[in-house]
Design a protein around this motif. Structure first.
Motif, PDB file in Angstrom:
ATOM      1  N   ILE A  14      -3.643   1.797  12.479  1.00  0.00           N
ATOM      2  CA  ILE A  14      -4.705   1.100  13.117  1.00  0.00           C
ATOM      3  C   ILE A  14      -5.130  -0.516  11.352  1.00  0.00           C
ATOM      4  O   ILE A  14      -5.122  -1.850  12.234  1.00  0.00           O
ATOM      5  CB  ILE A  14      -6.079   1.168  12.806  1.00  0.00           C
ATOM      6  N   ALA A  15      -4.677   0.413  10.517  1.00  0.00           N
ATOM      7  CA  ALA A  15      -4.694  -0.811   9.399  1.00  0.00           C
ATOM      8  C   ALA A  15      -3.415  -2.177   9.192  1.00  0.00           C
ATOM      9  O   ALA A  15      -3.934  -2.723   9.178  1.00  0.00           O
ATOM     10  CB  ALA A  15      -4.794  -0.417   7.941  1.00  0.00           C
ATOM     11  N   GLY A  16      -2.430  -1.282  10.041  1.00  0.00           N
ATOM     12  CA  GLY A  16      -1.310  -2.495   9.849  1.00  0.00           C
ATOM     13  C   GLY A  16      -1.897  -4.166  11.005  1.00  0.00           C
ATOM     14  O   GLY A  16      -1.749  -5.429  10.213  1.00  0.00           O
ATOM     15  N   HIS A  33       5.806  -3.649  10.247  1.00  0.00           N
ATOM     16  CA  HIS A  33       6.753  -3.443  10.104  1.00  0.00           C
ATOM     17  C   HIS A  33       6.734  -1.729  10.369  1.00  0.00           C
ATOM     18  O   HIS A  33       5.986  -0.795   9.662  1.00  0.00           O
ATOM     19  CB  HIS A  33       8.498  -2.930   9.573  1.00  0.00           C
ATOM     20  N   GLU A  34       6.971  -1.032  12.076  1.00  0.00           N
ATOM     21  CA  GLU A  34       6.609   0.424  11.668  1.00  0.00           C
ATOM     22  C   GLU A  34       7.282   1.573  12.262  1.00  0.00           C
ATOM     23  O   GLU A  34       8.738   0.416  13.452  1.00  0.00           O
ATOM     24  CB  GLU A  34       5.384  -0.143  13.204  1.00  0.00           C
ATOM     25  N   ALA A  35       7.656   2.528  12.186  1.00  0.00           N
ATOM     26  CA  ALA A  35       8.297   3.463  11.758  1.00  0.00           C
ATOM     27  C   ALA A  35       9.165   3.225  12.869  1.00  0.00           C
ATOM     28  O   ALA A  35      10.079   4.391  13.718  1.00  0.00           O
ATOM     29  CB  ALA A  35       8.408   4.821  11.103  1.00  0.00           C
ATOM     30  N   ARG A 102     -11.357   5.677  22.421  1.00  0.00           N
ATOM     31  CA  ARG A 102      -9.964   6.841  22.330  1.00  0.00           C
ATOM     32  C   ARG A 102      -9.587   5.310  21.078  1.00  0.00           C
ATOM     33  O   ARG A 102      -9.320   4.446  21.151  1.00  0.00           O
ATOM     34  CB  ARG A 102      -9.702   6.468  23.858  1.00  0.00           C
ATOM     35  N   ARG A 103      -8.650   6.654  21.020  1.00  0.00           N
ATOM     36  CA  ARG A 103      -7.773   5.524  19.124  1.00  0.00           C
ATOM     37  C   ARG A 103      -6.790   5.279  19.823  1.00  0.00           C
ATOM     38  O   ARG A 103      -6.169   3.791  19.709  1.00  0.00           O
ATOM     39  CB  ARG A 103      -7.640   7.269  18.251  1.00  0.00           C
ATOM     40  N   SER A 104      -6.696   5.226  21.071  1.00  0.00           N
ATOM     41  CA  SER A 104      -5.433   4.531  21.318  1.00  0.00           C
ATOM     42  C   SER A 104      -6.116   3.644  22.432  1.00  0.00           C
ATOM     43  O   SER A 104      -5.676   2.499  22.054  1.00  0.00           O
ATOM     44  CB  SER A 104      -4.512   5.767  23.118  1.00  0.00           C
ATOM     45  N   GLY A 291      -5.733   1.050   4.249  1.00  0.00           N
ATOM     46  CA  GLY A 291      -5.753   2.206   5.325  1.00  0.00           C
ATOM     47  C   GLY A 291      -5.861   3.185   4.227  1.00  0.00           C
ATOM     48  O   GLY A 291      -6.113   3.250   2.979  1.00  0.00           O
ATOM     49  N   ASP A 292      -5.716   3.838   5.335  1.00  0.00           N
ATOM     50  CA  ASP A 292      -5.541   5.323   4.462  1.00  0.00           C
ATOM     51  C   ASP A 292      -4.495   5.590   3.195  1.00  0.00           C
ATOM     52  O   ASP A 292      -4.894   6.711   2.797  1.00  0.00           O
ATOM     53  CB  ASP A 292      -5.272   6.094   6.221  1.00  0.00           C
ATOM     54  N   ALA A 293      -3.156   4.163   3.330  1.00  0.00           N
ATOM     55  CA  ALA A 293      -2.170   4.712   2.342  1.00  0.00           C
ATOM     56  C   ALA A 293      -3.190   4.652   0.992  1.00  0.00           C
ATOM     57  O   ALA A 293      -3.379   5.339  -0.508  1.00  0.00           O
ATOM     58  CB  ALA A 293      -1.298   3.797   1.945  1.00  0.00           C
TER      59      ALA A 293
HETATM   60  C1  LIG Z   1      -9.697  13.893  14.129  1.00  0.00           C
HETATM   61  C2  LIG Z   1      -9.951  12.406  13.240  1.00  0.00           C
HETATM   62  C3  LIG Z   1     -10.665  11.640  13.230  1.00  0.00           C
HETATM   63  C4  LIG Z   1     -11.103  10.776  13.021  1.00  0.00           C
HETATM   64  N1  LIG Z   1     -12.223   9.648  13.548  1.00  0.00           N
HETATM   65  C5  LIG Z   1     -12.534   8.782  12.931  1.00  0.00           C
HETATM   66  C6  LIG Z   1     -13.512   7.902  13.524  1.00  0.00           C
HETATM   67  O1  LIG Z   1     -14.920   8.954  14.194  1.00  0.00           O
HETATM   68  N2  LIG Z   1     -14.096   7.163  12.618  1.00  0.00           N
HETATM   69  C7  LIG Z   1     -13.334   6.329  11.598  1.00  0.00           C
HETATM   70  O2  LIG Z   1     -13.446   5.175  11.355  1.00  0.00           O
HETATM   71  N3  LIG Z   1     -11.871   6.915  11.648  1.00  0.00           N
HETATM   72  C8  LIG Z   1     -11.588   7.982  12.351  1.00  0.00           C
HETATM   73  N4  LIG Z   1     -10.765   8.815  11.628  1.00  0.00           N
HETATM   74  C9  LIG Z   1      -9.490   8.302  10.673  1.00  0.00           C
HETATM   75  C10 LIG Z   1      -8.847   7.354  11.787  1.00  0.00           C
HETATM   76  O3  LIG Z   1      -8.533   6.943  12.419  1.00  0.00           O
HETATM   77  C11 LIG Z   1      -8.234   6.430   9.915  1.00  0.00           C
HETATM   78  O4  LIG Z   1      -8.772   6.549   8.925  1.00  0.00           O
HETATM   79  C12 LIG Z   1      -7.676   5.400  10.313  1.00  0.00           C
HETATM   80  O5  LIG Z   1      -6.571   5.382  11.938  1.00  0.00           O
HETATM   81  C13 LIG Z   1      -6.555   4.346   9.519  1.00  0.00           C
HETATM   82  O6  LIG Z   1      -5.644   3.683   9.570  1.00  0.00           O
HETATM   83  P1  LIG Z   1      -4.332   3.340   9.546  1.00  0.00           P
HETATM   84  O7  LIG Z   1      -3.837   2.553  10.289  1.00  0.00           O
HETATM   85  O8  LIG Z   1      -4.465   3.104   7.278  1.00  0.00           O
HETATM   86  O9  LIG Z   1      -2.822   5.092   9.620  1.00  0.00           O
HETATM   87  P2  LIG Z   1      -2.265   5.579  10.602  1.00  0.00           P
HETATM   88  O10 LIG Z   1      -3.437   5.516  11.746  1.00  0.00           O
HETATM   89  O11 LIG Z   1      -2.022   7.121   9.951  1.00  0.00           O
HETATM   90  O12 LIG Z   1      -1.242   4.832  11.003  1.00  0.00           O
HETATM   91  C14 LIG Z   1      -0.545   4.290   9.995  1.00  0.00           C
HETATM   92  C15 LIG Z   1       1.349   3.665  10.281  1.00  0.00           C
HETATM   93  O13 LIG Z   1       1.941   3.694   9.812  1.00  0.00           O
HETATM   94  C16 LIG Z   1       3.522   4.834  10.161  1.00  0.00           C
HETATM   95  N5  LIG Z   1       4.758   4.736   9.324  1.00  0.00           N
HETATM   96  C17 LIG Z   1       4.209   6.358   8.351  1.00  0.00           C
HETATM   97  N6  LIG Z   1       5.420   5.645   7.634  1.00  0.00           N
HETATM   98  C18 LIG Z   1       6.289   4.778   7.863  1.00  0.00           C
HETATM   99  C19 LIG Z   1       7.542   4.008   7.016  1.00  0.00           C
HETATM  100  N7  LIG Z   1       7.974   4.874   6.381  1.00  0.00           N
HETATM  101  N8  LIG Z   1       7.973   2.826   6.985  1.00  0.00           N
HETATM  102  C20 LIG Z   1       7.295   2.207   8.682  1.00  0.00           C
HETATM  103  N9  LIG Z   1       5.792   3.104   9.007  1.00  0.00           N
HETATM  104  C21 LIG Z   1       5.406   4.026   8.819  1.00  0.00           C
HETATM  105  C22 LIG Z   1       3.056   5.441  11.328  1.00  0.00           C
HETATM  106  O14 LIG Z   1       3.773   5.762  12.461  1.00  0.00           O
HETATM  107  C23 LIG Z   1       1.072   4.684  11.655  1.00  0.00           C
HETATM  108  O15 LIG Z   1       1.795   4.393  13.312  1.00  0.00           O
HETATM  109  C24 LIG Z   1      -9.979   9.901  12.220  1.00  0.00           C
HETATM  110  C25 LIG Z   1      -8.932  10.507  11.808  1.00  0.00           C
HETATM  111  C26 LIG Z   1      -8.605  11.669  12.562  1.00  0.00           C
HETATM  112  C27 LIG Z   1      -7.614  12.348  12.116  1.00  0.00           C
END
Ligand SMILES: Cc1cc2nc3c(=O)[nH]c(=O)nc-3n(C[C@H](O)[C@H](O)[C@H](O)COP(=O)(O)OP(=O)(O)OC[C@H]3O[C@@H](n4cnc5c(N)ncnc54)[C@H](O)[C@@H]3O)c2cc1C
Length: 398
Positions: A14-16, A33-35, A102-104, A291-293
């Motif tokens: 999502i953050a990417g 760049h996605e793994a 949905r997240r998807s 993002g989550d990182a």
């Molecule tokens: C059960 C659950 C319910 C949630 N409900 C909510 C909600 O209601 N509302 C809300 O706002 N948030 C919710 N969240 C949180 C939300 O899903 C996350 O905060 C959000 O998806 C963050 O996105 P991100 O891109 O930082 O991380 P992610 O979505 O985890 O994406 C990280 C990406 O990095 C890739 N990656 C990892 N390592 C590497 C590498 N070494 N090299 C290249 N790529 C790599 C992964 O494959 C992945 O695609 C929920 C989370 C969970 C688990």
């Protein structure tokens, strides 16, 4: 202006794509760049995009599409397992309702929007390591390929590799004492469909709302001292989990009914509910986290997506306006750290209420209604969180 023209964004969740979009708006060419080899279509359950997330997405031109697809949530009701309401509140006046989807679907909408704006996502690129020079950073991927740019953004999720490259001592996610489940019941709970219900039941917490097809979407958090990964949770057959959950919610309204009307095929075991402790270093050299990182405030906050979008926009503004990379990354951290840590602390308190024993729950059922009737107005409780606004045109000062 930092002089940054190009960026590598690691992680295409999502953050990417959102960070790449924001950087692009600031005049920086960013490639994601996605793994994984293929897009993550179809993965994940339902989530809610909070009003502050929608407002940050509006800056990137992506709010309309999310608002059109998500179900508006205009009211929240908090109750105990006997059906006694602690409180009911509408959203903060003047703010758009949050959207459940949905997240998807969110993933697909954001990726399509980013692609339409010219953001490229390269799949099968798992980051392994980095090399920095005075004027650039090179990412090394597991497939042997490399890519170079002016800066590198770690948007690689709660188990971030970039976080450990920035600081090998960086903390990892901590277990919140709860195992998460999600499901859909072949049952409609009477009441307006735009309402989210949070039920602090006798033994476990359950959230539910009416999905687009009229069936009830629910998510449960079961207290359990030992953590369990998603993979371990999925090893247990869904029919066995269903028995455990039917027992846990048996005496709760409407949890008992919802679980009786949930088929094993409609149940997902999400695994341990996690929260990321404060991350001491958000950046080093030409690398920075987003993002989550950088900040994963636990699902109980409902803020993960919103904070990821806010951070993306603020990082882009800082790189646009400040004289060099260190100044931009420091200003970005200064703009974000207090807010994300306050939200994580609030989610941690919610998690301990969810994991608390019977006595603490009884106490809450007595004190919460008084708080709701007296000082806990929507503006007081959520105004600071949901009312956060970023002025894209305002210049960031060091
Ligand atoms: C059960 C659950 C319910 C949630 N409900 C909510 C909600 O209601 N509302 C809300 O706002 N948030 C919710 N969240 C949180 C939300 O899903 C996350 O905060 C959000 O998806 C963050 O996105 P991100 O891109 O930082 O991380 P992610 O979505 O985890 O994406 C990280 C990406 O990095 C890739 N990656 C990892 N390592 C590497 C590498 N070494 N090299 C290249 N790529 C790599 C992964 O494959 C992945 O695609 C929920 C989370 C969970 C688990």
């Amino acid at each position: 202006m930092t002089g940054v023209r190009t960026a590598l964004v690691i992680g295409g969740g999502i953050a990417g794509p959102v960070t790449a979009l924001a950087l692009r708006r600031a005049g920086i060419e960013a490639t994601v760049h996605e793994a994984y080899e293929t897009p993550a279509d179809g993965l994940g359950g339902w989530l809610q995009v909070a009003p502050n997330g929608l407002e940050a997405l509006r800056i990137l031109g992506a709010a309309d599409t999310v608002e059109a697809s998500g179900r508006p949530i205009r009211r929240t009701i908090i109750a105990d397992g006997r059906g006694r309401k602690f409180g009911a509140y509408t959203g903060v006046p003047g703010l758009p309702p949050g959207r459940a989807l949905r997240r998807s679907e969110l993933y697909r909408l954001l990726h399509d929007h980013a692609a339409a704006q010219g953001v490229r996502v390269e799949h099968g690129r798992r980051l392994d390591g980095v090399e920095e020079t005075d004027d650039g950073v090179t990412a090394r991927f597991a497939d042997g390929s490399t890519a170079t740019a002016d800066v590198l953004v770690g948007a690689d999720g709660i188990r971030s590799t970039v976080r450990t490259l920035v600081d090998p001592e960086a903390p990892g996610p901590a277990y919140a004492g709860l195992i998460a489940f999600a499901g859909r019941a072949d049952l409609t709970v009477p009441g307006p469909p735009d309402t989210m219900h949070y039920v602090f039941g006798r033994r476990a917490f359950l959230g539910h709302w009416t999905g687009p097809d009229g069936r009830t979407v629910w998510f449960g958090n079961l207290p359990r001292p030992e953590p369990m990964t998603a993979a371990q949770a999925r090893e247990v057959p869904a029919a066995e989990w269903l028995e455990v959950l039917r027992e846990a919610y048996a005496d709760d309204v409407p949890g008992g009914d919802l679980l009786r009307h949930t088929e094993a095929a409609e149940l997902s075991a999400v695994g341990a509910l996690e929260i990321l402790p404060a991350v001491p270093r958000w950046h080093r050299g030409r690398m920075v986290l987003a993002g989550d990182a950088a900040h994963a405030p636990s699902p109980s906050s409902g803020q993960g997506v919103a904070l990821a979008v806010e951070s993306a926009v603020q990082l882009a503004r800082c790189l646009r306006d400040l004289p060099d990379v260190p100044a931009a990354f420091s200003a970005y951290e200064r703009l974000r750290r207090d807010r994300v840590e306050k939200i994580a602390a609030s989610a941690a308190r919610t998690n301990s209420r969810k994991a608390s024993g019977r006595l603490a729950r009884m106490l809450m059922s007595v004190t919460a209604p008084i708080a709701m009737r007296t000082f806990a107005t929507p503006r007081r409780m959520f105004g600071w969180m949901h009312g956060y606004r970023i002025d894209w045109d305002e210049t960031v000062t060091p």
